[in-house]
Scaffold this motif. Sequence first.
Motif, PDB file in Angstrom:
ATOM      1  N   SER A 276     -17.109   4.746  13.015  1.00 26.61           N
ATOM      2  CA  SER A 276     -15.782   4.486  13.172  1.00 26.61           C
ATOM      3  C   SER A 276     -15.615   2.878  13.387  1.00 26.61           C
ATOM      4  O   SER A 276     -14.328   2.633  13.124  1.00 26.61           O
ATOM      5  N   ASP A 277     -16.555   2.215  13.956  1.00 28.97           N
ATOM      6  CA  ASP A 277     -16.559   0.820  14.084  1.00 28.97           C
ATOM      7  C   ASP A 277     -16.617   0.245  12.969  1.00 28.97           C
ATOM      8  O   ASP A 277     -16.166  -1.179  12.919  1.00 28.97           O
ATOM      9  N   THR A 278     -17.270   0.538  11.994  1.00 27.40           N
ATOM     10  CA  THR A 278     -17.424  -0.221  10.723  1.00 27.40           C
ATOM     11  C   THR A 278     -16.829   0.129   9.742  1.00 27.40           C
ATOM     12  O   THR A 278     -16.717  -0.871   8.383  1.00 27.40           O
ATOM     13  N   ALA A 279     -16.047   1.150   9.516  1.00 26.85           N
ATOM     14  CA  ALA A 279     -15.363   1.675   8.460  1.00 26.85           C
ATOM     15  C   ALA A 279     -14.170   0.811   8.387  1.00 26.85           C
ATOM     16  O   ALA A 279     -13.476   0.609   9.303  1.00 26.85           O
ATOM     17  N   VAL A 280     -13.660   0.594   7.088  1.00 25.23           N
ATOM     18  CA  VAL A 280     -12.329   0.055   6.546  1.00 25.23           C
ATOM     19  C   VAL A 280     -11.793   1.037   5.676  1.00 25.23           C
ATOM     20  O   VAL A 280     -12.188   1.303   4.643  1.00 25.23           O
ATOM     21  N   ASP A 281     -10.403   1.578   6.052  1.00 21.52           N
ATOM     22  CA  ASP A 281      -9.786   2.387   5.251  1.00 21.52           C
ATOM     23  C   ASP A 281      -9.222   1.637   4.098  1.00 21.52           C
ATOM     24  O   ASP A 281      -8.330   0.927   4.280  1.00 21.52           O
ATOM     25  N   LEU A 282      -9.625   2.362   3.011  1.00 26.27           N
ATOM     26  CA  LEU A 282      -8.914   1.504   1.833  1.00 26.27           C
ATOM     27  C   LEU A 282      -7.722   2.197   1.124  1.00 26.27           C
ATOM     28  O   LEU A 282      -7.043   2.047   0.230  1.00 26.27           O
ATOM     29  N   GLY A 283      -7.183   3.088   2.063  1.00 19.96           N
ATOM     30  CA  GLY A 283      -5.921   3.828   1.647  1.00 19.96           C
ATOM     31  C   GLY A 283      -5.953   5.079   0.868  1.00 19.96           C
ATOM     32  O   GLY A 283      -7.156   5.268   0.381  1.00 19.96           O
ATOM     33  N   VAL A 284      -4.943   6.016   1.001  1.00 17.94           N
ATOM     34  CA  VAL A 284      -4.914   7.120   0.026  1.00 17.94           C
ATOM     35  C   VAL A 284      -4.624   6.968  -1.159  1.00 17.94           C
ATOM     36  O   VAL A 284      -3.987   6.021  -1.804  1.00 17.94           O
TER      37      VAL A 284
ATOM     38  N   ASP B 286      -4.756   9.041  -5.180  1.00 18.96           N
ATOM     39  CA  ASP B 286      -4.557  10.222  -6.024  1.00 18.96           C
ATOM     40  C   ASP B 286      -5.310  10.535  -7.155  1.00 18.96           C
ATOM     41  O   ASP B 286      -5.457   9.408  -7.798  1.00 18.96           O
ATOM     42  N   LEU B 287      -5.794  11.603  -7.274  1.00 23.08           N
ATOM     43  CA  LEU B 287      -6.589  11.833  -8.555  1.00 23.08           C
ATOM     44  C   LEU B 287      -6.494  13.325  -8.959  1.00 23.08           C
ATOM     45  O   LEU B 287      -6.156  14.168  -8.078  1.00 23.08           O
ATOM     46  N   GLN B 288      -7.061  13.557 -10.310  1.00 27.46           N
ATOM     47  CA  GLN B 288      -6.848  15.037 -10.937  1.00 27.46           C
ATOM     48  C   GLN B 288      -8.008  15.589 -10.537  1.00 27.46           C
ATOM     49  O   GLN B 288      -9.218  15.188 -11.003  1.00 27.46           O
ATOM     50  N   ARG B 289      -8.111  16.748 -10.164  1.00 28.59           N
ATOM     51  CA  ARG B 289      -9.312  17.748  -9.941  1.00 28.59           C
ATOM     52  C   ARG B 289      -8.897  19.079 -10.425  1.00 28.59           C
ATOM     53  O   ARG B 289      -8.039  19.697  -9.653  1.00 28.59           O
ATOM     54  N   ALA B 290      -9.438  19.449 -11.652  1.00 25.24           N
ATOM     55  CA  ALA B 290      -9.374  20.884 -11.970  1.00 25.24           C
ATOM     56  C   ALA B 290      -7.641  21.233 -12.252  1.00 25.24           C
ATOM     57  O   ALA B 290      -7.294  22.202 -11.840  1.00 25.24           O
ATOM     58  N   GLY B 291      -7.131  20.105 -12.885  1.00 26.50           N
ATOM     59  CA  GLY B 291      -5.676  20.270 -13.008  1.00 26.50           C
ATOM     60  C   GLY B 291      -4.704  19.966 -11.812  1.00 26.50           C
ATOM     61  O   GLY B 291      -3.776  20.008 -12.196  1.00 26.50           O
ATOM     62  N   GLU B 292      -5.321  19.912 -10.655  1.00 25.47           N
ATOM     63  CA  GLU B 292      -4.672  19.826  -9.500  1.00 25.47           C
ATOM     64  C   GLU B 292      -4.572  18.249  -9.077  1.00 25.47           C
ATOM     65  O   GLU B 292      -5.561  17.832  -8.982  1.00 25.47           O
ATOM     66  N   LYS B 293      -3.456  17.875  -8.554  1.00 22.93           N
ATOM     67  CA  LYS B 293      -3.402  16.499  -7.886  1.00 22.93           C
ATOM     68  C   LYS B 293      -3.886  16.765  -6.337  1.00 22.93           C
ATOM     69  O   LYS B 293      -3.448  17.546  -5.559  1.00 22.93           O
ATOM     70  N   VAL B 294      -4.957  16.034  -6.142  1.00 26.90           N
ATOM     71  CA  VAL B 294      -5.422  15.809  -4.730  1.00 26.90           C
ATOM     72  C   VAL B 294      -5.591  14.358  -4.000  1.00 26.90           C
ATOM     73  O   VAL B 294      -5.535  13.631  -4.894  1.00 26.90           O
ATOM     74  N   HIS B 295      -5.624  14.317  -2.920  1.00 33.72           N
ATOM     75  CA  HIS B 295      -5.765  13.112  -2.078  1.00 33.72           C
ATOM     76  C   HIS B 295      -7.246  12.563  -1.807  1.00 33.72           C
ATOM     77  O   HIS B 295      -8.116  13.619  -1.407  1.00 33.72           O
ATOM     78  N   TRP B 296      -7.496  11.406  -2.091  1.00 35.14           N
ATOM     79  CA  TRP B 296      -8.812  10.900  -1.583  1.00 35.14           C
ATOM     80  C   TRP B 296      -8.576   9.596  -0.862  1.00 35.14           C
ATOM     81  O   TRP B 296      -7.705   8.799  -0.824  1.00 35.14           O
ATOM     82  N   PHE B 297      -9.434   9.730   0.248  1.00 30.07           N
ATOM     83  CA  PHE B 297      -9.188   8.559   1.187  1.00 30.07           C
ATOM     84  C   PHE B 297     -10.667   7.762   1.213  1.00 30.07           C
ATOM     85  O   PHE B 297     -11.624   8.013   2.248  1.00 30.07           O
ATOM     86  N   PRO B 298     -10.726   6.897   0.242  1.00 26.53           N
ATOM     87  CA  PRO B 298     -12.092   6.105   0.206  1.00 26.53           C
ATOM     88  C   PRO B 298     -12.098   5.160   1.374  1.00 26.53           C
ATOM     89  O   PRO B 298     -11.196   4.565   1.914  1.00 26.53           O
ATOM     90  N   ARG B 299     -13.482   4.910   1.844  1.00 28.41           N
ATOM     91  CA  ARG B 299     -13.643   3.944   3.041  1.00 28.41           C
ATOM     92  C   ARG B 299     -14.834   2.917   2.523  1.00 28.41           C
ATOM     93  O   ARG B 299     -15.522   3.326   1.613  1.00 28.41           O
ATOM     94  N   ALA B 300     -14.519   1.618   2.921  1.00 24.11           N
ATOM     95  CA  ALA B 300     -15.622   0.636   2.863  1.00 24.11           C
ATOM     96  C   ALA B 300     -16.187  -0.101   4.242  1.00 24.11           C
ATOM     97  O   ALA B 300     -15.611   0.211   5.265  1.00 24.11           O
TER      98      ALA B 300
END
Length: 173
Positions: free
Chosen positions: A37-45, A47-61
Amino acid sequence: MKLTDHLSAPVLPAVNVLSTGQARGRDCVFCGIILTSDTAVDLGVRDLQRAGEKVHWFPRACRWCADGGYVDILFAAAFSACGTLPPPEQLTDLYRRLRHEIRRRLPAATKASDEAGEGSLEWHAHQRNIDAAHDALADEPGDRPGSLVLAMRVAELGRRLRDLLRYPPCGGT
């Protein structure tokens, strides 16, 4: 929207080339280091398609990659591509990300060239970098290139990005 607005951030790796930890946000999306939790930087939500559905992805760096260190990851991958021949999907993803990073830096290179004054030695140095980058971007690998051809294109893009490293990316400082 300005022409360069889409260039304000680095392109994230494609989800299909990430580890489970990277896709879930436990590990840095660029270098793969385990985050806290101290080293992670949230890169923002995202959206991507998975099995025809729109899903949210929350990448971090990690902080290092978020502050620009991801370029070193790109260099290492680009310069080792011909020797290691990663799988085609990884080469394709790397090719896409290198092209984007080069395009992010070309406006600053062009500005530096314009400010140097046409015909000066400094102007010629900037123009050499700009022309080489444009040539590398124009050299498409074709519809279905072999792994070695794609690895060679990736290595060339890595060299061109190295030449442009002194120019800040769009949206950068």
